[in-house]
Structures are given as C-alpha cells and as structure tokens.
Design a protein around this motif. Sequence first.
Motif, PDB file in Angstrom:
ATOM      1  N   LYS A   1      -9.854  11.351  -8.463  1.00 50.44           N
ATOM      2  CA  LYS A   1     -10.145  10.253  -8.744  1.00 50.44           C
ATOM      3  C   LYS A   1      -9.296   9.062  -9.582  1.00 50.44           C
ATOM      4  CE  LYS A   1     -14.829  13.244  -9.603  1.00 50.44           C
ATOM      5  NZ  LYS A   1     -15.008  13.643 -10.940  1.00 50.44           N
ATOM      6  N   ALA A   2      -8.374  10.091  -9.641  1.00 49.73           N
ATOM      7  CA  ALA A   2      -6.930   8.635 -10.253  1.00 49.73           C
ATOM      8  C   ALA A   2      -6.279   8.215  -9.027  1.00 49.73           C
ATOM      9  CB  ALA A   2      -6.169   9.837 -10.969  1.00 49.73           C
ATOM     10  N   PHE A   3      -6.783   8.441  -7.527  1.00 54.22           N
ATOM     11  CA  PHE A   3      -5.665   8.106  -6.973  1.00 54.22           C
ATOM     12  C   PHE A   3      -6.299   5.921  -6.783  1.00 54.22           C
ATOM     13  CE2 PHE A   3      -5.210  12.206  -4.132  1.00 54.22           C
ATOM     14  CZ  PHE A   3      -4.215  12.206  -5.175  1.00 54.22           C
ATOM     15  N   GLY A   4      -7.501   5.847  -6.498  1.00 54.59           N
ATOM     16  CA  GLY A   4      -7.632   4.537  -6.287  1.00 54.59           C
ATOM     17  C   GLY A   4      -6.903   3.777  -7.398  1.00 54.59           C
ATOM     18  N   PRO A   5      -7.240   4.147  -8.978  1.00 52.36           N
ATOM     19  CA  PRO A   5      -6.428   3.712 -10.397  1.00 52.36           C
ATOM     20  C   PRO A   5      -5.378   3.490  -9.665  1.00 52.36           C
ATOM     21  CG  PRO A   5      -8.415   4.816 -11.283  1.00 52.36           C
ATOM     22  CD  PRO A   5      -8.555   4.712  -9.633  1.00 52.36           C
ATOM     23  N   ILE A   6      -4.448   4.711 -10.073  1.00 54.43           N
ATOM     24  CA  ILE A   6      -2.561   4.382  -9.333  1.00 54.43           C
ATOM     25  C   ILE A   6      -2.366   3.500  -8.415  1.00 54.43           C
ATOM     26  CG2 ILE A   6      -1.764   6.062  -8.561  1.00 54.43           C
ATOM     27  CD1 ILE A   6      -2.164   8.432  -9.529  1.00 54.43           C
ATOM     28  N   MET A   7      -2.860   3.428  -7.201  1.00 50.92           N
ATOM     29  CA  MET A   7      -3.089   2.634  -5.694  1.00 50.92           C
ATOM     30  C   MET A   7      -3.135   1.397  -6.525  1.00 50.92           C
ATOM     31  SD  MET A   7      -1.242   4.502  -3.886  1.00 50.92           S
ATOM     32  CE  MET A   7      -0.908   3.092  -2.362  1.00 50.92           C
ATOM     33  N   GLY A   8      -4.507   1.451  -6.861  1.00 49.53           N
ATOM     34  CA  GLY A   8      -4.433  -0.758  -7.440  1.00 49.53           C
ATOM     35  C   GLY A   8      -3.595  -1.263  -8.594  1.00 49.53           C
ATOM     36  N   ILE A   9      -3.353  -0.336  -8.997  1.00 49.46           N
ATOM     37  CA  ILE A   9      -1.778  -0.785 -10.553  1.00 49.46           C
ATOM     38  C   ILE A   9      -0.679  -0.648  -9.479  1.00 49.46           C
ATOM     39  CG2 ILE A   9      -0.072   0.043 -12.510  1.00 49.46           C
ATOM     40  CD1 ILE A   9      -2.576   1.914 -12.771  1.00 49.46           C
ATOM     41  N   TRP A  10      -0.019   0.487  -8.168  1.00 47.01           N
ATOM     42  CA  TRP A  10       0.384   0.262  -7.465  1.00 47.01           C
ATOM     43  C   TRP A  10       0.721  -1.577  -6.627  1.00 47.01           C
ATOM     44  CZ3 TRP A  10       5.033   0.949  -5.675  1.00 47.01           C
ATOM     45  CH2 TRP A  10       6.102   0.902  -4.953  1.00 47.01           C
ATOM     46  N   PHE A  11      -0.477  -1.575  -6.080  1.00 49.03           N
ATOM     47  CA  PHE A  11      -0.737  -3.508  -5.407  1.00 49.03           C
ATOM     48  C   PHE A  11       0.142  -3.820  -6.322  1.00 49.03           C
ATOM     49  CE2 PHE A  11      -2.523  -0.709  -2.037  1.00 49.03           C
ATOM     50  CZ  PHE A  11      -2.195  -0.629  -1.354  1.00 49.03           C
ATOM     51  N   ALA A  12      -0.683  -3.715  -7.419  1.00 50.95           N
ATOM     52  CA  ALA A  12      -1.010  -4.847  -8.259  1.00 50.95           C
ATOM     53  C   ALA A  12       0.898  -5.332  -8.783  1.00 50.95           C
ATOM     54  CB  ALA A  12      -1.337  -4.434  -9.637  1.00 50.95           C
ATOM     55  N   VAL A  13       1.494  -4.122  -9.122  1.00 47.48           N
ATOM     56  CA  VAL A  13       2.980  -4.419  -9.086  1.00 47.48           C
ATOM     57  C   VAL A  13       3.748  -5.456  -7.475  1.00 47.48           C
ATOM     58  CG1 VAL A  13       5.347  -3.101  -8.985  1.00 47.48           C
ATOM     59  CG2 VAL A  13       2.806  -1.963 -10.666  1.00 47.48           C
ATOM     60  N   LEU A  14       3.601  -4.633  -6.646  1.00 47.66           N
ATOM     61  CA  LEU A  14       3.900  -5.126  -5.327  1.00 47.66           C
ATOM     62  C   LEU A  14       3.575  -6.548  -5.862  1.00 47.66           C
ATOM     63  CD1 LEU A  14       3.172  -2.791  -2.399  1.00 47.66           C
ATOM     64  CD2 LEU A  14       4.801  -2.754  -3.692  1.00 47.66           C
ATOM     65  N   LEU A  15       2.783  -7.100  -5.530  1.00 49.57           N
ATOM     66  CA  LEU A  15       2.249  -8.863  -6.149  1.00 49.57           C
ATOM     67  C   LEU A  15       2.834  -9.018  -7.684  1.00 49.57           C
ATOM     68  CD1 LEU A  15       0.925 -10.844  -5.079  1.00 49.57           C
ATOM     69  CD2 LEU A  15      -1.230 -10.339  -6.461  1.00 49.57           C
ATOM     70  N   VAL A  16       2.897  -8.492  -8.452  1.00 44.93           N
ATOM     71  CA  VAL A  16       3.403  -9.574  -9.213  1.00 44.93           C
ATOM     72  C   VAL A  16       5.400  -9.274  -9.533  1.00 44.93           C
ATOM     73  CG1 VAL A  16       3.999  -9.263 -11.768  1.00 44.93           C
ATOM     74  CG2 VAL A  16       1.777  -8.772 -10.948  1.00 44.93           C
ATOM     75  N   LEU A  17       5.955  -8.221  -8.757  1.00 47.43           N
ATOM     76  CA  LEU A  17       6.940  -8.084  -8.125  1.00 47.43           C
ATOM     77  C   LEU A  17       6.937  -9.431  -7.112  1.00 47.43           C
ATOM     78  CD1 LEU A  17       7.587  -4.710  -7.996  1.00 47.43           C
ATOM     79  CD2 LEU A  17       9.169  -6.233  -9.749  1.00 47.43           C
ATOM     80  N   GLY A  18       6.594  -9.549  -5.500  1.00 43.06           N
ATOM     81  CA  GLY A  18       6.800 -10.490  -5.312  1.00 43.06           C
ATOM     82  C   GLY A  18       7.128 -11.740  -5.966  1.00 43.06           C
ATOM     83  N   ILE A  19       6.069 -11.983  -6.021  1.00 38.70           N
ATOM     84  CA  ILE A  19       6.093 -13.643  -7.054  1.00 38.70           C
ATOM     85  C   ILE A  19       6.999 -13.738  -8.307  1.00 38.70           C
ATOM     86  CG2 ILE A  19       4.000 -14.847  -9.216  1.00 38.70           C
ATOM     87  CD1 ILE A  19       1.167 -13.223  -7.261  1.00 38.70           C
ATOM     88  N   SER A  20       7.391 -12.711  -9.198  1.00 36.49           N
ATOM     89  CA  SER A  20       8.882 -13.207 -10.032  1.00 36.49           C
ATOM     90  C   SER A  20       9.290 -13.724  -9.086  1.00 36.49           C
ATOM     91  CB  SER A  20       8.827 -12.046 -10.545  1.00 36.49           C
ATOM     92  OG  SER A  20       9.211 -11.214  -9.333  1.00 36.49           O
ATOM     93  N   GLN A  21       9.921 -13.639  -7.744  1.00 38.62           N
ATOM     94  CA  GLN A  21      10.903 -13.699  -6.586  1.00 38.62           C
ATOM     95  C   GLN A  21      10.785 -15.330  -6.188  1.00 38.62           C
ATOM     96  OE1 GLN A  21      14.117 -12.552  -7.169  1.00 38.62           O
ATOM     97  NE2 GLN A  21      13.080 -11.147  -8.616  1.00 38.62           N
ATOM     98  N   ILE A  22       8.908 -15.119  -5.489  1.00 40.85           N
ATOM     99  CA  ILE A  22       9.154 -16.573  -5.054  1.00 40.85           C
ATOM    100  C   ILE A  22       8.701 -17.888  -5.816  1.00 40.85           C
ATOM    101  CG2 ILE A  22       7.351 -17.045  -3.411  1.00 40.85           C
ATOM    102  CD1 ILE A  22       6.809 -13.924  -2.788  1.00 40.85           C
TER     103      ILE A  22
END
Length: 647
Positions: free
Chosen positions: A160-181
């Motif tokens: 049940k925690a996998f969904g929220p974990i991956m949701g946070i993970w993809f948010a991290v991917l997005l923010v890290l990418g935008i921070s450089q772009i």
Amino acid sequence: MNQSTGAKVTIASLVIALGIIYGDIGTSPLYTFKAIIGKRTIEEVLVLGGVSCVFWTLFLQTTVKYVWLTLKADNQGEGGIFSLYSLVRRYGKKMVIPTMIGAAALLADGMITPAVSVTSAIEGLEMIDGIAHVPVVPIVIAVISLIFFLQRFGTQSVGKAFGPIMGIWFAVLLVLGISQIIHYPSVFKALNPYYAYELLSQYPQGFWLLGAVFLCTTGAEALYSDLGHCGRNNIRITWGFVKVCLIFNYLGQAAWLLHQGSPLLAERNPFFEMMPKWFLIPGILISTLAAIVASQALISGSFTLINEAISLNFWQRVAVKQPTESKGQIYIPSVNNILWVGCILVILYFQTSSRMEAAYGMAITVAMMMTTFLLSYFLVYKLKWNKIVITLLLLVFAVIEISFFIANIVKFREGGYITVFLSGIFFFVMYITYFGRKINNRYTEFVDLGKYANQIVELSSDLTIPKYTTHLIYLTKADRRDQIEEITIRSIFDKKPKRADVYWFFHINRTNHPYTLDYDVSELVDDKIIKIVVNIGFRIQPKTELYFEKIINDLIENEELNLHLKNNGSTKYNPTIDFKFIIMEKYLSVENEFALKEGLILKSYFFLKRFGQKDEDAFGLDRNDVAIEHIPLVYEPVKVLSLKKRV
C-alpha cells in the motif's frame, strides 16, 4: 466487461498503478545517462544526441508500442507474454519457441534489475562526506536479501505504500530536472530527432551507444505484464505523468552535464550530482525505496510468469502459495530462492552498477522482439487491421529492436554473457518441460470408455472382490466424454481389481482465460460411471479434492443423478464421504532404446520432474486420500534381444 477496459479510474487506482507498474522504468534515470556518457568526453553532440535518443525511444518503444498498441492485447483483463501467447496460439505452431525465449529473458531480467537498481541507489552514499568509502556491496546484499526474505509474508500491507513512494519519487525526478532546465532551457532543442540522428550517424561509434540508450525503456514490458493488476485506462493515464517526469529528469541531467565544467564524468552519477548537498541523504533514501519497489515488481512479476508457465505446461510443477487473501498475489518458494541466489551472485561478480549495466539490456531486448512477433499474430487475426498498416508498424518496431539488439551484442564480452547464460538455463527448462510432456502425451493411448462400461458395472456388483472404496476417482487427460486412458482401464481390472460403488473420471481443462472456474458433469452409466470436467483459468491453482467434495455435495443437494439416495460411504462412525484418488505416475522403462534427440529430451524431462512438485500436491489432494501407481513408459522398445540359452 473485462478488467482492463472496465477498471475504474480513481485517485486511488492511479496511485496504485504508480506503485505496481513503474518501478523498473521509473528508476532508469539512476543509471541510463551515466551509461551513455561512460568514460567519453562530455560534448554537445554526445549529450544532446543521447537525450534525444532517450526521448524518441520512450515515445516509439514505450508509448506507441506498449501503452497504445500492446495493451490492446488483453486476455480477459490480463497481460504478459503468456497471456498474449494464449490469445494467439491457435493461429499457428511457430509461437512456442518465441514465447519460451521471451519468458526466459524476462526471468533473467528478474535477477539483473534488482541488483542494478539497488546498487545504483546505494552508490549515492559515496557522495556524502565522511562515509564516501563505505562498502556498498554488503549493504546492497543486505537490502536485496531482506526483499526476498519478506516475499513469504506477502506484500499486501507494505504494498500500500508503494504508490505514495513512487509518487514522491517521480516528483523528485521532475523537480530535480526542472532545477537544472530553468538555468539552461536551450536543452529542449534535444527533442529534435536530428540530434539523435547526428549522434548515431556522425559521432564515433555512435550507433553502439544504443545499448546504453536502451536502458531507459527496459521496464516497458512491465506495463503490459501488469495489465491485470491496474487496468488499461489507469496505465495510460499514469504513463502520461511518468513520461513527463522521466523526460524532464533526463533533460535536467543533460543540462547539468553540459555546464558542470569537467570534460569527463569519471565515476560520478549525474543523477545524484544534480541534487543539492542538503538533499543528498533524503534523495538517496528515496532512491533506495524506489529501487526496492522496482525489485519487488520484478520479483512478483516472475512469480506470476512461472505460475502461468506451469499452467501452460512450460514449467515443471512447483509449490505455489498464496500468502494473503489478495487476488493474484502468490509466492513461489523455489523461484524466490533461485532469483535471490542469482541476484547475490550478480552483485558479487560485478561489484558496481557501472559493470552491471554491461550485462543489463540484452535480455529485455530479446523479450521485446519476441513480444513483437506474437503481437503481429494478434494484430492480423484478432484485431484484423489492414495488413499494410500492420506491416508498417511492425517494420518500425523491428528496425528499432533489431538495432537495439545489435548494439547490445557488444555487451556480451563485458558481462552480457551472464544474461545469456541465465536466459539459456530458463529456456532449457521450458523447452525440456514442454516438449518432454508432448512426447510423453504422444504415447498415452486412449480407449472408448463405453466398451468397458458393462465390465465396470459387473465389477462394482461383484461381492467376491473386496471393496476398494466407495468413490474411486481417476485424474484423466482425456477431454472427450467417451474416452479414457488405456492405463486407467488396466488399473481398474489388472492384478487386484478395484471394486467401488461409483467410478469418477476427473479431467482438469486449462482455459485461455485467466480466472475461469466452472465444471460439467456427464453420467455415462446411472450412478456408476461419471465424468467431470473442471474448467480452470491459467492463473488459478487447482484444488481438486475441494472441487470434488463441492461437486458431489451439489449433486446430492440438488438431487441429481440419484446420488442423494446413497450414503456415499459415510457411516454412523464417520460422516465424511469415502473416496480415493488414483494418480498414475510414469517413469522411463529400462526397455527403451532411444533416438538421440527425443531420448535426451525425455531423460532430461524425467530428471527435472524429480525436482518438481508431486502430482498430489500440484492438484490439491491430501496424501491420505491418494494412491500412486507407477507406470513404465516404453517409448522405443528394444528391437533385438540377443539372449540365447547356453548349450
């Protein structure tokens, strides 16, 4: 309405889809760009060409082929290579070997993915001051071992925690990418396919970089394999979000690479280099959790794959357990142990994620090619699309996947042979199991049950013969109502005849649909000879004894076949039904003289059978209600016996 098309789309279902499906492809930013750059000099044609190749690979291979096209091939809501095979196998005999190859490659991937994902995440610790020299391998082995150990308890609660974990993970991917772009928005020009063309055609050995580029889409097969868990609509909607996060992160890594000021990447990982220093520890923790989710998805997928392989006669029967009440959640101890040992050996052999990347990719490339082959039959015979459209689509996918395969061949000497070796072992087991069983079945003779009906009735009434049991039940492969194996007739009459009140012939019919469970009853002789056919979906584990008790109680309750007039062998001392199952277990007779090929297959088949699950356990029978009869298989009898009497 089947599951894939009818699954509701809710916030909860979308979060669940994030946790189940995208672990593998979602963690690819941890190692893909690091593999593309490697030890090469960082320059614009390499970086922009690399991210352009990644973008178009995700679009063509993942979005078009899998999310749009392959998800259409749902088998009563289920996906995966065996479900696809079940849909199209009636249209030709050429699909068995490709299916075996694809499934074997996916199982090999189940050993490589957890190793490379967890190692890539844990290696981030080397960037933290004070623990830069921490030994990574022992930590990775401990994490991997914990994941495999917990499989026996099921993953319903932690899942049940996998969904929220991956949701946070993809948010991290997005923010890290935008921070450089935001500092270098010119990197968006890499989405122009010209940069991919320039890399592949003009950069020295640019074509061979496709082996590294392919790492970005290695989890695409999971999108289809997990169709039954989430539904087509949930996958397609969540993929839009996941794809944006992935692309922005890859663009962010490209922007960082072009402006970090060093000509070489060395041992650095651009994914972790983008992180602010204060975020390193949380970032590594989130990366590790995402890698664990990716590992869990591959392990669970391997269990499902083997379970389907058993039902379709591609694998020896092994113990399958259901640790929770959650539908479809299974645990296969033998597979869990094999994957665990394989993962540990991979980690110990390669030591670092960079070396593991050399072995990673070859297996999935092969699996994707096999899926494309099976998909062609689905498009032609099931969807019945225009053949010109089908040809053009398949040509595009063939060019892409063959290119990836050729580019991955160079990985063979760098570690790809490990993947080939592992896939080969799995393929060997499937090949021997499938064709060994076919040869075995070829020498199973069926006879007309009606010819022996009077004899059976006479035996049942012959009080001079000791009564064997009230209900005598034979498991039979005969799917026709009027047929039975010859060895079954011999079992009833030979040596000590088996007298019973009722003779039952029980046939389990595996259907192409995943969760079918119903039965038919045919009465050949009133209350004396009865044939039962139980139709079971290929994702269901048989519980034959429970089925029989349920069927006979239904017949008694509904006053069918006059069974309600009998006491069924129950007494005032014991109210339970008196019955006995007979299982015929074949073995290779010493009388055989084998041809080389079929002899090797049969000997290997019976050798592997020793390590498989016993028939009574596989069919869901209690051993005290079962009698085993050993039957010699005379495949190729000795033609000349040069034995003479001594004079």
